[in-house]
Design a protein around this motif. Structure first.
Motif, PDB file in Angstrom:
ATOM      1  N   LEU A  55      -5.730   2.207   4.711  1.00  0.00           N
ATOM      2  CA  LEU A  55      -5.816   2.508   3.284  1.00  0.00           C
ATOM      3  C   LEU A  55      -6.795   3.652   3.014  1.00  0.00           C
ATOM      4  O   LEU A  55      -6.505   4.554   2.215  1.00  0.00           O
ATOM      5  CB  LEU A  55      -6.229   1.255   2.505  1.00  0.00           C
ATOM      6  N   LYS A  56      -7.925   3.645   3.668  1.00  0.00           N
ATOM      7  CA  LYS A  56      -8.908   4.708   3.459  1.00  0.00           C
ATOM      8  C   LYS A  56      -8.377   6.055   3.944  1.00  0.00           C
ATOM      9  O   LYS A  56      -8.665   7.094   3.331  1.00  0.00           O
ATOM     10  CB  LYS A  56     -10.234   4.356   4.138  1.00  0.00           C
ATOM     11  N   LYS A  57      -7.592   6.036   5.002  1.00  0.00           N
ATOM     12  CA  LYS A  57      -6.980   7.276   5.501  1.00  0.00           C
ATOM     13  C   LYS A  57      -6.010   7.837   4.461  1.00  0.00           C
ATOM     14  O   LYS A  57      -6.010   9.043   4.179  1.00  0.00           O
ATOM     15  CB  LYS A  57      -6.259   7.010   6.829  1.00  0.00           C
ATOM     16  N   ILE A  58      -5.183   6.976   3.884  1.00  0.00           N
ATOM     17  CA  ILE A  58      -4.231   7.416   2.848  1.00  0.00           C
ATOM     18  C   ILE A  58      -4.990   8.008   1.661  1.00  0.00           C
ATOM     19  O   ILE A  58      -4.627   9.072   1.144  1.00  0.00           O
ATOM     20  CB  ILE A  58      -3.334   6.247   2.390  1.00  0.00           C
ATOM     21  N   ILE A  59      -6.052   7.332   1.240  1.00  0.00           N
ATOM     22  CA  ILE A  59      -6.847   7.811   0.100  1.00  0.00           C
ATOM     23  C   ILE A  59      -7.460   9.175   0.419  1.00  0.00           C
ATOM     24  O   ILE A  59      -7.402  10.103  -0.394  1.00  0.00           O
ATOM     25  CB  ILE A  59      -7.933   6.788  -0.284  1.00  0.00           C
ATOM     26  N   SER A  60      -8.029   9.310   1.607  1.00  0.00           N
ATOM     27  CA  SER A  60      -8.686  10.585   1.976  1.00  0.00           C
ATOM     28  C   SER A  60      -7.688  11.735   2.029  1.00  0.00           C
ATOM     29  O   SER A  60      -8.027  12.880   1.715  1.00  0.00           O
ATOM     30  CB  SER A  60      -9.428  10.454   3.312  1.00  0.00           C
ATOM     31  N   GLU A  61      -6.430  11.431   2.363  1.00  0.00           N
ATOM     32  CA  GLU A  61      -5.394  12.479   2.408  1.00  0.00           C
ATOM     33  C   GLU A  61      -4.978  12.930   1.017  1.00  0.00           C
ATOM     34  O   GLU A  61      -4.357  13.990   0.863  1.00  0.00           O
ATOM     35  CB  GLU A  61      -4.165  11.962   3.166  1.00  0.00           C
ATOM     36  N   LYS A  62      -5.308  12.156  -0.005  1.00  0.00           N
ATOM     37  CA  LYS A  62      -4.964  12.512  -1.397  1.00  0.00           C
ATOM     38  C   LYS A  62      -6.103  13.240  -2.111  1.00  0.00           C
ATOM     39  O   LYS A  62      -5.963  13.624  -3.276  1.00  0.00           O
ATOM     40  CB  LYS A  62      -4.562  11.260  -2.188  1.00  0.00           C
ATOM     41  N   LEU A  63      -7.228  13.402  -1.427  1.00  0.00           N
ATOM     42  CA  LEU A  63      -8.352  14.112  -2.036  1.00  0.00           C
ATOM     43  C   LEU A  63      -8.056  15.603  -2.139  1.00  0.00           C
ATOM     44  O   LEU A  63      -7.391  16.175  -1.284  1.00  0.00           O
ATOM     45  CB  LEU A  63      -9.627  13.919  -1.197  1.00  0.00           C
ATOM     46  N   ILE A  64      -8.549  16.204  -3.218  1.00  0.00           N
ATOM     47  CA  ILE A  64      -8.364  17.656  -3.398  1.00  0.00           C
ATOM     48  C   ILE A  64      -9.541  18.374  -2.750  1.00  0.00           C
ATOM     49  O   ILE A  64     -10.671  17.981  -2.863  1.00  0.00           O
ATOM     50  CB  ILE A  64      -8.291  18.012  -4.908  1.00  0.00           C
TER      51      ILE A  64
END
Length: 195
Positions: free
Chosen positions: A186-195
């Protein structure tokens, strides 16, 4: 609070972890009487039957969970940190924030076919959880923290379901290994959505 209200609250607070640990069907009024040291008559002055008490205990467990979660989220700055805090809050099912485990999972599993009132309470709490996650992501998008093409509602549903599934898997295996994998994913998915 009147003396009667205090006694009623005392019963709920003592009953809540018992119902969450043993389940509604397996918990007897004798279990509650033993925990409270109150007579059967005293119990029935405040609750007309076990189901009324169980509903109050479900509400209490949900309130405890929600209050602890709000505290954890309040300390996080920004949407990413709030999502991480949400995940971390649920990341230790072996030592859960509410005695007996996740009340959503415990009561939801038991009540889905047997107790419409409790089922509705759990369903409402699930929707609130998804709405909270969606609003965190949407705020992150509005604040240019996350990519604008991220579907907040879809990810909120997936995050919620993965954490509940991880809770079940960890409780069954007796360790948090599965939840650690889910947390990392989940944290990996979130980090990939960061601008």
């Amino acid at each position: 609070m009147t003396k009667g209200e205090e006694t009623r609250q005392f019963i709920i607070e003592k009953a809540a972890p018992i119902f969450n640990t043993k389940g509604i069907a397996a918990t007897s009024m004798s279990d509650i009487m033993e925990a409270t040291k109150l007579s059967k008559g005293s119990m029935y002055v405040h609750f007309e039957n076990k189901n009324v008490l169980a509903c109050a205990a479900v509400d209490h467990n949900m309130k405890v969970l929600s209050s602890k979660l709000e505290t954890a989220l309040r300390e996080a700055k920004g949407a990413k940190e709030q999502l991480y805090a949400y995940i971390e809050f649920f990341s230790n099912p072996i030592n859960p924030p509410v005695s007996g485990g996740c009340p959503l999972l415990n009561f939801g599993t038991e009540a889905d076919d047997t107790n419409p009132a409790v089922k509705e309470k759990v369903n409402t709490a699930i929707k609130r959880g998804q709405q909270l996650l969606t609003s965190i992501i949407e705020k992150g998008i509005a604040d240019n923290e996350f990519a604008s093409d991220w579907n907040a509602a879809e990810f909120a549903t997936a995050l919620f379901a993965m954490l509940e599934g991880g809770h079940l898997m960890s409780r069954m295996s007796g360790n948090n290994d599965n939840m650690k994998t889910i947390e990392k994913t989940l944290k990996k998915i979130i980090s990939e959505k960061l601008i």
